[in-house]
Scaffold this motif. Sequence first.
Motif, PDB file in Angstrom:
ATOM      1  N   LYS A  43       0.863  -1.178   0.000  1.00 29.89           N
ATOM      2  CA  LYS A  43       0.000   0.000   0.000  1.00 29.89           C
ATOM      3  C   LYS A  43       0.905   1.234   0.000  1.00 29.89           C
ATOM      4  N   VAL A  44       0.898   1.928  -1.125  1.00 33.89           N
ATOM      5  CA  VAL A  44       1.796   3.071  -1.306  1.00 33.89           C
ATOM      6  C   VAL A  44       0.973   4.344  -1.463  1.00 33.89           C
ATOM      7  N   GLY A  45       1.339   5.376  -0.712  1.00 37.75           N
ATOM      8  CA  GLY A  45       0.685   6.669  -0.820  1.00 37.75           C
ATOM      9  C   GLY A  45       1.684   7.742  -1.206  1.00 37.75           C
ATOM     10  N   HIS A  46       1.178   8.915  -1.516  1.00 39.31           N
ATOM     11  CA  HIS A  46       2.085  10.022  -1.824  1.00 39.31           C
ATOM     12  C   HIS A  46       1.471  11.337  -1.372  1.00 39.31           C
ATOM     13  N   VAL A  47       2.329  12.294  -1.088  1.00 36.08           N
ATOM     14  CA  VAL A  47       1.905  13.636  -0.717  1.00 36.08           C
ATOM     15  C   VAL A  47       2.739  14.630  -1.517  1.00 36.08           C
ATOM     16  N   ASN A  48       2.314  15.887  -1.515  1.00 30.80           N
ATOM     17  CA  ASN A  48       3.080  16.962  -2.139  1.00 30.80           C
ATOM     18  C   ASN A  48       3.355  18.000  -1.059  1.00 30.80           C
ATOM     19  N   THR A  49       4.569  17.973  -0.501  1.00 33.38           N
ATOM     20  CA  THR A  49       4.882  18.860   0.616  1.00 33.38           C
ATOM     21  C   THR A  49       4.861  20.329   0.210  1.00 33.38           C
ATOM     22  N   GLN A  50       5.078  20.611  -1.094  1.00 33.97           N
ATOM     23  CA  GLN A  50       5.019  21.997  -1.549  1.00 33.97           C
ATOM     24  C   GLN A  50       3.598  22.544  -1.374  1.00 33.97           C
ATOM     25  N   LYS A  51       2.615  21.742  -1.754  1.00 38.23           N
ATOM     26  CA  LYS A  51       1.223  22.162  -1.586  1.00 38.23           C
ATOM     27  C   LYS A  51       0.847  22.232  -0.103  1.00 38.23           C
ATOM     28  N   ILE A  52       1.402  21.299   0.680  1.00 38.93           N
ATOM     29  CA  ILE A  52       1.136  21.317   2.125  1.00 38.93           C
ATOM     30  C   ILE A  52       1.652  22.621   2.730  1.00 38.93           C
ATOM     31  N   LEU A  53       2.867  23.022   2.359  1.00 38.60           N
ATOM     32  CA  LEU A  53       3.443  24.259   2.879  1.00 38.60           C
ATOM     33  C   LEU A  53       2.628  25.479   2.455  1.00 38.60           C
ATOM     34  N   GLU A  54       2.096  25.427   1.224  1.00 37.04           N
ATOM     35  CA  GLU A  54       1.300  26.547   0.729  1.00 37.04           C
ATOM     36  C   GLU A  54      -0.032  26.664   1.473  1.00 37.04           C
ATOM     37  N   GLY A  55      -0.565  25.524   1.929  1.00 36.63           N
ATOM     38  CA  GLY A  55      -1.853  25.536   2.598  1.00 36.63           C
ATOM     39  C   GLY A  55      -1.786  25.486   4.111  1.00 36.63           C
ATOM     40  N   PHE A  56      -0.590  25.363   4.665  1.00 32.69           N
ATOM     41  CA  PHE A  56      -0.391  25.232   6.110  1.00 32.69           C
ATOM     42  C   PHE A  56      -0.166  26.627   6.681  1.00 32.69           C
ATOM     43  N   LYS A  57      -1.093  27.099   7.533  1.00 30.62           N
ATOM     44  CA  LYS A  57      -1.037  28.480   8.018  1.00 30.62           C
ATOM     45  C   LYS A  57       0.267  28.780   8.749  1.00 30.62           C
ATOM     46  N   GLU A  58       0.732  27.858   9.569  1.00 27.54           N
ATOM     47  CA  GLU A  58       1.978  28.088  10.301  1.00 27.54           C
ATOM     48  C   GLU A  58       3.150  28.279   9.341  1.00 27.54           C
ATOM     49  N   ALA A  59       3.126  27.560   8.225  1.00 28.03           N
ATOM     50  CA  ALA A  59       4.192  27.691   7.228  1.00 28.03           C
ATOM     51  C   ALA A  59       4.124  29.056   6.548  1.00 28.03           C
ATOM     52  N   GLN A  60       2.904  29.539   6.294  1.00 24.82           N
ATOM     53  CA  GLN A  60       2.738  30.862   5.690  1.00 24.82           C
ATOM     54  C   GLN A  60       3.245  31.950   6.636  1.00 24.82           C
ATOM     55  N   ASP A  61       2.941  31.789   7.926  1.00 30.33           N
ATOM     56  CA  ASP A  61       3.419  32.753   8.930  1.00 30.33           C
ATOM     57  C   ASP A  61       4.947  32.732   9.009  1.00 30.33           C
ATOM     58  N   ALA A  62       5.526  31.528   8.946  1.00 33.34           N
ATOM     59  CA  ALA A  62       6.980  31.393   9.009  1.00 33.34           C
ATOM     60  C   ALA A  62       7.638  32.037   7.796  1.00 33.34           C
ATOM     61  N   ARG A  63       7.022  31.855   6.625  1.00 32.75           N
ATOM     62  CA  ARG A  63       7.550  32.466   5.405  1.00 32.75           C
ATOM     63  C   ARG A  63       7.528  33.992   5.514  1.00 32.75           C
ATOM     64  N   ARG A  64       6.435  34.542   6.041  1.00 32.06           N
ATOM     65  CA  ARG A  64       6.357  35.993   6.212  1.00 32.06           C
ATOM     66  C   ARG A  64       7.414  36.480   7.210  1.00 32.06           C
ATOM     67  N   GLN A  65       7.638  35.697   8.265  1.00 33.55           N
ATOM     68  CA  GLN A  65       8.652  36.054   9.255  1.00 33.55           C
ATOM     69  C   GLN A  65      10.043  36.107   8.618  1.00 33.55           C
ATOM     70  N   PHE A  66      10.353  35.083   7.802  1.00 42.99           N
ATOM     71  CA  PHE A  66      11.664  35.058   7.143  1.00 42.99           C
ATOM     72  C   PHE A  66      11.777  36.180   6.119  1.00 42.99           C
ATOM     73  N   ASP A  67      10.711  36.430   5.363  1.00 43.96           N
ATOM     74  CA  ASP A  67      10.737  37.496   4.352  1.00 43.96           C
ATOM     75  C   ASP A  67      10.978  38.859   4.995  1.00 43.96           C
ATOM     76  N   GLU A  68      10.418  39.056   6.183  1.00 42.74           N
ATOM     77  CA  GLU A  68      10.605  40.329   6.888  1.00 42.74           C
ATOM     78  C   GLU A  68      12.067  40.488   7.312  1.00 42.74           C
ATOM     79  N   ILE A  69      12.667  39.411   7.794  1.00 43.09           N
ATOM     80  CA  ILE A  69      14.085  39.451   8.178  1.00 43.09           C
ATOM     81  C   ILE A  69      14.952  39.723   6.954  1.00 43.09           C
ATOM     82  N   ASN A  70      14.652  39.022   5.872  1.00 46.84           N
ATOM     83  CA  ASN A  70      15.425  39.172   4.640  1.00 46.84           C
ATOM     84  C   ASN A  70      15.268  40.573   4.052  1.00 46.84           C
ATOM     85  N   LYS A  71      14.080  41.152   4.215  1.00 44.73           N
ATOM     86  CA  LYS A  71      13.834  42.513   3.721  1.00 44.73           C
ATOM     87  C   LYS A  71      14.766  43.504   4.408  1.00 44.73           C
TER      88      LYS A  71
END
Length: 202
Positions: A43-71
Amino acid sequence: TPTMNHQSLKLKEAGVKASYLWLGGFLMLLFLLHANPAAAQLKVGHVNTQKILEGFKEAQDARRQFDEINKGWEEEFNNMRREFAQKRDELESQALLLSEEKKREKLLELQNLELRIQQYAQEKWGQNGEGEKKQAEIMQPLSDKIVNAVKKIGEQDRFDYVFDNAANIILYAGPNQVDLTARVLEELNKTVATTKPAGANK
């Protein structure tokens, strides 16, 4: 810019490594199916972590945090570049009025500023730089959460393997999968033990 070219190269290298990982996982699955007919029921399954990161609110918040530092880093970098351009223009416009000693002094100042700019870019965006470390620091807890969620679902639904389509790696392997590492090492070491060094018969 050199920084952008370096980042593009790193992305290409990561893609090549991911392709090899995917190929390895695919060949392993083919081996299992060929070696054991019962494995056809895997029984083999698969996921797409890129889509998970795009839809995961904590990941979106983390991306904004990093973007602010990088800015903030980018603003500092651009301020240094503007300072360099201003000093260079001043030197060019005043060249005929300055003594040779003063020219050398201002030229050395320009060279030192250019070196600081290059060092700053390397420190922030270069390999093993602050950017990489900060991104890993922010994203690692989220990666752990995703892997744990995949593991939980894999155990609940009794999957044998769960692949990640985005990174081309195996995120989860069921507890009943046989690890052949020790046997392969034993076989390799047997081969080494029975192979005579060159010139041993002389």
